[in-house]
Design a protein around this motif. Structure first.
Motif, short mmCIF file in Angstrom:
data_model
loop_
_atom_site.label_atom_id
_atom_site.label_comp_id
_atom_site.label_asym_id
_atom_site.label_seq_id
_atom_site.Cartn_x
_atom_site.Cartn_y
_atom_site.Cartn_z
N PHE A 1 0.80 -1.22 0.00
CA PHE A 1 0.00 0.00 0.00
C PHE A 1 0.84 1.28 0.00
CE2 PHE A 1 -2.91 -3.24 1.49
CZ PHE A 1 -4.05 -2.96 0.75
N ASP B 1 -0.03 4.81 1.46
CA ASP B 1 -1.35 4.66 2.07
C ASP B 1 -1.32 3.81 3.33
OD1 ASP B 1 -2.74 6.23 0.29
OD2 ASP B 1 -3.22 4.58 -1.07
N ALA C 1 -2.21 7.52 7.94
CA ALA C 1 -2.42 6.89 6.64
C ALA C 1 -3.76 6.16 6.65
CB ALA C 1 -1.28 5.91 6.34
N PRO C 2 -4.30 5.84 5.47
CA PRO C 2 -5.59 5.14 5.41
C PRO C 2 -5.58 3.76 6.08
CG PRO C 2 -5.09 6.15 3.30
CD PRO C 2 -3.85 6.29 4.14
N VAL D 1 -10.38 0.53 1.60
CA VAL D 1 -9.78 1.85 1.45
C VAL D 1 -10.48 2.64 0.34
CG1 VAL D 1 -7.70 3.10 0.77
CG2 VAL D 1 -7.53 1.22 2.40
N ALA E 1 -12.51 6.17 0.70
CA ALA E 1 -12.16 7.34 -0.14
C ALA E 1 -13.39 7.90 -0.83
CB ALA E 1 -11.10 6.94 -1.16
#
Length: 210
Positions: free
Chosen positions: A28, A31, A103-104, A203, A207
């Motif tokens: 990732f 992310d 971060a996500p 994720v 978003a």
């Protein structure tokens, strides 16, 4: 920014949980944030090297988990944290810290992360890496001798004195909290791809909502 997906990754020493955590985090890129529970071993400046080398590092009291919980809460709130760095050769924290940005996805890795309730209740996904004990001890010997400057004798002594009994008392029992049990950890490519795919979809959904 939406609250991140927090993934806890536990398992015995040498199980492959670190390889799994690193592989997922690398997948990732920016992310993902990755934090190791080992870096939160309590600081022991008041002890000599010999005294520090005899500490039981496989029980919950060896960690400053409250600091990790505080750092995780900050990341969940979207704030960066300065994570301590543990020096295995010195059996102590160094003076260095590493800045970790929100971060996500946040991965938290460590042998006892599923044992700790305050961590568990912050995890959206709980993974436990299960690997045969013989494989784990062989991996531990190789890692500690080649990467951490230990002797085979010291690895054997520590394994029998603390690692094995603490695994049976704390680590193995924490498996009951896992959402997914993964044989062989980072070496299990099917599990890696499946988990990565599921996280990527989550994720993407977050978003779209933000």
């Amino acid at each position: 920014m939406s609250a991140p997906i927090v993934v806890g990754i536990a398992g015995g020493s040498g199980s492959g949980k670190t390889a799994l955590a690193r592989s997922l985090a690398e997948r990732f890129g920016a992310d993902a944030a990755l934090i190791f529970h080992d870096n939160y071993y309590c600081r022991r400046d008041e002890l000599t090297w010999d005294e520090r080398s005899r500490i039981n590092y496989d029980e919950p009291a060896a960690f400053e988990t409250s600091l990790l919980v505080d750092h995780l809460d900050r990341l969940i709130e979207g704030r960066a944290v300065d994570v301590p760095v543990y020096n295995y050769a010195e059996h102590n924290r160094s003076d260095e810290t590493v800045r970790v940005e929100p971060a996500p996805i946040v991965f938290i890795e460590g042998v006892l992360v599923l044992h700790e309730e305050e961590l568990r209740k912050r995890f959206n996904l709980k993974l436990f890496v299960e690997t045969d004990a013989d494989v784990r001890i062989l991996r531990r010997i190789k890692r500690d001798v080649l990467e951490r400057g230990r002797t085979i004798e010291s690895v054997e002594e520590q394994y029998l004195a603390t690692v094995k009994p603490m695994h049976e008392r704390y680590v193995e029992s924490s498996k009951v909290w896992a959402d997914v049990i993964i044989p062989e950890g980072g070496h299990n490519h099917v599990a890696l791809e499946t988990i990565a795919g599921g996280l990527a979809a989550n994720v993407a959904n977050l978003a779209q909502r933000s």
